[in-house]
Enzyme design. Structure first.
Site, PDB file in Angstrom:
ATOM      1  N   ARG A  23       1.243  -1.359   0.235  1.00  0.00           N
ATOM      2  CA  ARG A  23       0.049  -0.236   0.339  1.00  0.00           C
ATOM      3  C   ARG A  23       0.687   1.120   0.323  1.00  0.00           C
ATOM      4  NH1 ARG A  23      -2.960  -0.903   5.013  1.00  0.00           N
ATOM      5  NH2 ARG A  23      -1.064  -1.139   5.970  1.00  0.00           N
ATOM      6  N   ARG A  58      16.394  27.559   3.870  1.00  0.00           N
ATOM      7  CA  ARG A  58      15.880  28.983   5.018  1.00  0.00           C
ATOM      8  C   ARG A  58      15.688  28.472   5.919  1.00  0.00           C
ATOM      9  NH1 ARG A  58      10.289  28.591   3.176  1.00  0.00           N
ATOM     10  NH2 ARG A  58       9.574  27.806   1.267  1.00  0.00           N
ATOM     11  N   LYS A  71      11.504  22.727  18.716  1.00  0.00           N
ATOM     12  CA  LYS A  71      10.701  22.338  17.369  1.00  0.00           C
ATOM     13  C   LYS A  71      11.172  20.936  17.281  1.00  0.00           C
ATOM     14  CE  LYS A  71      11.730  25.422  14.195  1.00  0.00           C
ATOM     15  NZ  LYS A  71      12.173  26.794  13.499  1.00  0.00           N
ATOM     16  N   HIS A 118      17.861  27.140  13.778  1.00  0.00           N
ATOM     17  CA  HIS A 118      17.250  26.120  13.383  1.00  0.00           C
ATOM     18  C   HIS A 118      17.135  26.543  11.099  1.00  0.00           C
ATOM     19  CE1 HIS A 118      14.263  24.094  10.496  1.00  0.00           C
ATOM     20  NE2 HIS A 118      15.275  23.025  10.776  1.00  0.00           N
ATOM     21  N   TYR A 131       6.888  20.812  10.689  1.00  0.00           N
ATOM     22  CA  TYR A 131       7.007  21.417  11.569  1.00  0.00           C
ATOM     23  C   TYR A 131       5.940  21.402  13.021  1.00  0.00           C
ATOM     24  CZ  TYR A 131      10.212  24.288   8.251  1.00  0.00           C
ATOM     25  OH  TYR A 131      10.926  24.174   7.545  1.00  0.00           O
TER      26      TYR A 131
END
Length: 177
Positions: A23, A58, A71, A118, A131
């Site tokens: 699956r 980022r 986080k 981060h 996140y």
């Protein structure tokens, strides 16, 4: 659940349960009981994701007190090099960076506690990063340091960055609370 040792002992790379069959795949990203047993925060307040292309950077993002947050980061699709910088004044690791590869192939989450910046660089097109954070967004407390001021080689040719990320102060200019 398996935890890997990291350069910063407060940061945890957690390998979770993953099942694959005809699956597709099933991955357990988070288990409250196991996080409590490890002494990690479980009071997540917001959940969001980003979609990025190869060479998108980022970061380096964080929120300051009283809206600082832990986080949890997981790659749903693609691959990133995730980068964490210790922003805690007085820490023996202040200003140091570490990285870890996160990808859809692995059932891993990166737990980043309060006091760390981060960011990541996309290593594949259409990478999706999930996140979870333990505080709500606060525009006033939403901060960052410039991605190229942390002494880290991003290994990204012609990186793609937001104007916001380009305009963050250098690490040496930022007065961390």
């Amino acid at each position: 659940m398996n935890i890997s040792d990291m350069i910063f002992p407060e940061v945890k790379l957690i390998t979770n349960f993953k099942a694959t069959d005809e699956r597709g795949e099933f991955v357990k990203i988070y288990n409250d009981t196991e996080f409590i047993q490890m002494g990690l925060r479980t009071d997540f307040k917001e959940l969001y994701y980003s979609q990025s292309q190869r060479n998108v950077i980022r970061g380096m993002h964080f929120q300051t007190p009283p809206y600082a947050h832990a986080k949890l980061v997981h790659v749903i699709k693609g691959e990133v090099t995730d980068v964490v910088v210790d922003m805690r004044k007085g820490s023996g690791n202040y200003g140091k960076a570490m990285d870890v590869k996160l990808s859809e192939e692995k059932a891993q989450v990166l737990y980043i506690p309060e006091g760390f910046a981060h960011g990541f660089v996309g290593r594949a097109d259409d990478t999706i990063v999930l996140y979870c954070v333990t505080s709500g967004y606060s525009k006033e407390h939403d901060k960052g340091i410039r991605w190229n001021s942390i002494g880290y080689d991003w290994k990204a040719e012609n990186p793609i960055l937001s104007q916001r990320d380009r305009n963050f102060p250098m690490l040496c200019e930022y007065d961390s609370p």
